[in-house]
Design a protein around this motif. Sequence first.
Motif, PDB file in Angstrom:
ATOM      1  N   GLY A  42     -38.871  21.492 -31.481  1.00 24.73           N
ATOM      2  CA  GLY A  42     -37.675  20.870 -32.040  1.00 24.73           C
ATOM      3  C   GLY A  42     -36.383  21.552 -31.656  1.00 24.73           C
TER       4      GLY A  42
ATOM      5  N   PRO B  36     -34.586  16.512 -31.172  1.00 30.93           N
ATOM      6  CA  PRO B  36     -34.414  16.090 -32.571  1.00 30.93           C
ATOM      7  C   PRO B  36     -35.604  15.319 -33.144  1.00 30.93           C
ATOM      8  N   LYS B  39     -38.015  18.003 -34.051  1.00 32.42           N
ATOM      9  CA  LYS B  39     -37.477  18.755 -35.185  1.00 32.42           C
ATOM     10  C   LYS B  39     -37.663  17.981 -36.492  1.00 32.42           C
ATOM     11  N   ALA B  40     -37.473  16.677 -36.424  1.00 26.15           N
ATOM     12  CA  ALA B  40     -37.607  15.859 -37.637  1.00 26.15           C
ATOM     13  C   ALA B  40     -39.011  15.946 -38.220  1.00 26.15           C
ATOM     14  N   ARG B  46     -41.406  16.350 -44.555  1.00 27.91           N
ATOM     15  CA  ARG B  46     -41.073  15.185 -43.723  1.00 27.91           C
ATOM     16  C   ARG B  46     -42.305  14.652 -43.001  1.00 27.91           C
ATOM     17  N   HIS B  79     -35.046  13.639 -47.155  1.00 25.23           N
ATOM     18  CA  HIS B  79     -35.906  13.750 -45.972  1.00 25.23           C
ATOM     19  C   HIS B  79     -36.091  12.401 -45.280  1.00 25.23           C
ATOM     20  N   LYS B  82     -33.193  11.993 -43.090  1.00 22.79           N
ATOM     21  CA  LYS B  82     -33.313  12.800 -41.862  1.00 22.79           C
ATOM     22  C   LYS B  82     -34.222  12.101 -40.844  1.00 22.79           C
ATOM     23  N   LEU B  83     -35.303  11.529 -41.335  1.00 22.03           N
ATOM     24  CA  LEU B  83     -36.225  10.825 -40.438  1.00 22.03           C
ATOM     25  C   LEU B  83     -35.564   9.587 -39.829  1.00 22.03           C
ATOM     26  N   GLU B  85     -32.260   9.333 -39.333  1.00 23.48           N
ATOM     27  CA  GLU B  85     -31.252   9.833 -38.395  1.00 23.48           C
ATOM     28  C   GLU B  85     -31.874  10.219 -37.058  1.00 23.48           C
ATOM     29  N   ALA B  86     -33.116  10.701 -37.114  1.00 18.29           N
ATOM     30  CA  ALA B  86     -33.812  11.076 -35.877  1.00 18.29           C
ATOM     31  C   ALA B  86     -34.391   9.857 -35.165  1.00 18.29           C
TER      32      ALA B  86
END
Lengths: 119, 119
Positions: A42, B36, B39-40, B46, B79, B82-83, B85-86
């Motif tokens: 990541g 990203p 990273k997600a 997540r 979370h 965030k998922l 956004e990725a």
Amino acid sequence: MSNAEAVPLEGVASAPCCPPLTERPFSAEEAERAAPMFKALGDPVRLRLFSLVASHAGGEACVCDISDVGVSQPTVSHHLKKLKEAGLLTSERRGTWVYYRVEPAVLASMGHLLTPAAP
Amino acid sequence: MSNAEAVPLEGVASAPCCPPLTERPFSAEEAERAAPMFKALGDPVRLRLFSLVASHAGGEACVCDISDVGVSQPTVSHHLKKLKEAGLLTSERRGTWVYYRVEPAVLASMGHLLTPAAP
């Protein structure tokens, strides 16, 4: 220790971690085991380093082969260590240099996690 | 908007990001685009949420279906955001609830990145 033979990657029946993410909800334990592998990739610099090793002739790369990822040698070493800690790379010292190679079972295991749901 | 038809996932010729990590060293731009997504999924909560949505009947899950991941509802919402956004999840409000679904092209694209090197 042969470089000529690739570890078979098809049909990861003994994948070390978890079923595909699309199969059933992960347990807390499965998520704790799988997340560090994703986290390790990541970061853009680690992803470039991993790709550089994974695509290198013979499936391994020497630190001396790594020069153009835009960060200092200590930073390269730091990120290679993180990739090793996550189980994505292995290393071996031979003479002056340390050689890194992708852990094929882990790559296959991560790919297995991302198997799309059956239509 | 049909739930019955799955998006075809085989042969991701138009993968939105990058070649397999084993094919050639990633460029800086490719690494910035792909990192990203990894990273997600690099966080255990997540990863559990993603798995819960990805494996849910019909390929989507309502926030009301998510209760047992061991964190508070605001943390779940954080979370899930965030998922999204990725680019891993999409969402749609229907009546009272927001429904999340896995973005199939992204899952296939990540799996494509992890294609092992040819023997």
